[in-house]
Design a protein around this motif. Structure first.
Motif, PDB file in Angstrom:
ATOM      1  N   ARG A  60     -54.101  10.202 -20.336  1.00 54.82           N
ATOM      2  CA  ARG A  60     -54.033  10.521 -18.903  1.00 54.82           C
ATOM      3  C   ARG A  60     -54.758   9.457 -18.084  1.00 54.82           C
ATOM      4  O   ARG A  60     -54.331   9.113 -16.982  1.00 54.82           O
ATOM      5  N   LYS A 159     -55.866  10.856 -11.622  1.00 56.03           N
ATOM      6  CA  LYS A 159     -57.258  11.263 -11.406  1.00 56.03           C
ATOM      7  C   LYS A 159     -58.001  10.058 -10.836  1.00 56.03           C
ATOM      8  O   LYS A 159     -58.606   9.271 -11.572  1.00 56.03           O
ATOM      9  N   TYR A 164     -60.783  12.354  -4.686  1.00 54.63           N
ATOM     10  CA  TYR A 164     -61.692  13.495  -4.790  1.00 54.63           C
ATOM     11  C   TYR A 164     -62.467  13.798  -3.518  1.00 54.63           C
ATOM     12  O   TYR A 164     -63.171  14.807  -3.446  1.00 54.63           O
ATOM     13  N   GLU A 193     -54.246  24.240  -6.602  1.00 54.31           N
ATOM     14  CA  GLU A 193     -55.303  24.346  -7.616  1.00 54.31           C
ATOM     15  C   GLU A 193     -56.648  24.473  -6.935  1.00 54.31           C
ATOM     16  O   GLU A 193     -56.732  24.436  -5.708  1.00 54.31           O
ATOM     17  N   LEU A 220     -55.509  19.422 -18.993  1.00 54.37           N
ATOM     18  CA  LEU A 220     -55.384  19.604 -20.442  1.00 54.37           C
ATOM     19  C   LEU A 220     -55.844  20.999 -20.860  1.00 54.37           C
ATOM     20  O   LEU A 220     -55.317  21.562 -21.816  1.00 54.37           O
ATOM     21  N   THR A 221     -56.781  21.575 -20.120  1.00 56.51           N
ATOM     22  CA  THR A 221     -57.180  22.952 -20.414  1.00 56.51           C
ATOM     23  C   THR A 221     -56.039  23.890 -20.019  1.00 56.51           C
ATOM     24  O   THR A 221     -55.796  24.910 -20.667  1.00 56.51           O
ATOM     25  N   THR A 257     -61.790  21.081 -17.837  1.00 54.87           N
ATOM     26  CA  THR A 257     -62.697  20.593 -18.884  1.00 54.87           C
ATOM     27  C   THR A 257     -64.130  20.976 -18.571  1.00 54.87           C
ATOM     28  O   THR A 257     -64.860  21.467 -19.435  1.00 54.87           O
TER      29      THR A 257
HETATM   30  N1  PMP Z   1     -57.349  19.842 -11.256  1.00 53.33           N
HETATM   31  C1  PMP Z   1     -58.231  18.935 -10.805  1.00 53.33           C
HETATM   32  C2  PMP Z   1     -58.121  18.475  -9.391  1.00 53.33           C
HETATM   33  C3  PMP Z   1     -59.245  18.441 -11.661  1.00 53.33           C
HETATM   34  O1  PMP Z   1     -60.115  17.537 -11.209  1.00 53.33           O
HETATM   35  C4  PMP Z   1     -59.324  18.931 -12.983  1.00 53.33           C
HETATM   36  C5  PMP Z   1     -60.414  18.431 -13.891  1.00 53.33           C
HETATM   37  N2  PMP Z   1     -60.039  17.272 -14.567  1.00 53.33           N
HETATM   38  C6  PMP Z   1     -58.378  19.865 -13.402  1.00 53.33           C
HETATM   39  C7  PMP Z   1     -57.412  20.308 -12.523  1.00 53.33           C
HETATM   40  C8  PMP Z   1     -58.386  20.388 -14.812  1.00 53.33           C
HETATM   41  O2  PMP Z   1     -57.970  19.395 -15.719  1.00 53.33           O
HETATM   42  P1  PMP Z   1     -58.494  19.374 -17.214  1.00 53.33           P
HETATM   43  O3  PMP Z   1     -58.255  20.726 -17.780  1.00 53.33           O
HETATM   44  O4  PMP Z   1     -57.698  18.318 -17.885  1.00 53.33           O
HETATM   45  O5  PMP Z   1     -59.942  19.040 -17.141  1.00 53.33           O
END
Ligand code: PMP
Length: 305
Positions: A60, A159, A164, A193, A220-221, A257
């Motif tokens: 990713r 990401k 952010y 989200e 990924l979670t 995560t």
């Molecule tokens: N959405 C956003 C905006 C995030 O920053 C994250 C954290 N990485 C997630 C969802 C969850 O992703 P993951 O399960 O891969 O950490």
């Protein structure tokens, strides 16, 4: 949550003492937010530390870098090895891992010089992201009036550091209003989200989560929760979720995560279900077993250190 320093940070292939891991103030990544990163966790297992879904995180990171026209000088295998070595030398079996690719300085201007990509990886011990009460009793959410970044503004599936500020505005606003985190909406009023986690609802035994096309980070979670649910024979649907549907869900939870799997207790002061729901509990308990290497079915997700 305060940072606990560890002995070393990996910078462009070198192990640098924590206090010396600094970057020039003129990096365009600071001025214009052009950088990509990952958040990964390692867990203690009975046979030592294991990094959870490391190869998927590296992949990713590479996808995010492609979106931002950044060429990483390290192969996936080299990055996997770098993370494993770093977790080993820092001596924490269980820790959070933060790789970041950013730009060295050279030119200044909104179009940054993209051929000077640098990388660092840090690890530190990190407990529950939303706090112990949120973990046991569920988190309290509010719908933010900051709209989620969209594919027409800042690509949500990469990401990227600068992206952010969108999440941070929502999270800071939610915390100042007395909540744990914020849910962010798309331009169409669908739930995308939370600030750094994906959302799931449970209605009549069916698991529902917004699709990647609604401008989410493909977590990924989230993928773990979808996989577990399918393996457990639950009905799983990826579809748009209107704001008010979360008010009438039987259960809701966040996945990430850092956050792991956290039940949602309320949204906009409406209680969601009654405490920690049974499906949420089942998926959360399975997740905790899997990351600690106690379930052979998912052992391929663990990268031994
Ligand atoms: N959405 C956003 C905006 C995030 O920053 C994250 C954290 N990485 C997630 C969802 C969850 O992703 P993951 O399960 O891969 O950490």
């Amino acid at each position: 949550m305060p940072l606990t320093p560890t002995p070393y940070i990996w910078m462009d292939g070198e192990l640098v003492p924590w206090d010396d891991a600094t970057v020039h103030v003129l990096t365009p990544s600071l001025h214009y937010g052009w950088g990509v990163y990952e958040g990964i966790r390692a867990y203690a297992t009975e046979t030592g530390s294991a990094v959870f879904r490391l190869r998927d995180h590296v992949s990713r990171l590479r996808d995010s870098a492609r979106v931002y026209l950044m060429e990483l000088s390290w192969t996936d295998e080299e990055l996997v090895e770098a993370v494993r070595e770093l977790v080993r030398v820092n001596g924490h079996d269980s820790c959070y891992i933060r790789p970041i690719a950013y730009l060295g300085y050279g030119e200044m201007g909104v179009a940054p010089q993209l051929d000077a990509v640098r990388m660092s990886i840090a690890v530190w011990p990190w407990g529950s992201y939303l706090g112990d009460t949120a973990e046991s009793e569920g988190c309290r959410l509010i719908v933010s009036n900051w709209q989620r970044n969209s594919n027409q503004t800042v690509p949500p599936l990469a990401k990227a550091t600068g992206a952010y500020v969108n999440s941070a505005l929502a999270k800071v606003g939610a915390q100042r209003a007395g909540y744990d985190d914020a849910l962010m909406l798309t331009a169409n009023g669908h739930i995308a989200e939370a600030s750094a986690a994906n959302l799931f609802l449970v209605r009549d035994g069916e698991l529902i989560t917004p699709p990647v096309s609604d401008g989410i980070l493909p977590g990924l979670t989230r993928d773990c929760a979808l996989t577990f649910a399918r393996d457990l024979g639950l009905k799983v649907t990826e579809r748009s979720v209107p704001r008010s549907e979360v008010y009438i869900a039987d259960e809701a939870f966040l996945t990430g995560t850092a956050a792991e799997i956290v039940p949602v207790a309320s949204v906009d002061e409406r209680r969601v279900g009654s405490g920690v729901g049974t499906v949420t509990k089942q998926l959360r308990d399975l997740f905790h077993e899997v990351v600690r290497g106690r379930d052979e079915r998912y052992a391929h997700w663990l990268e031994r250190v």
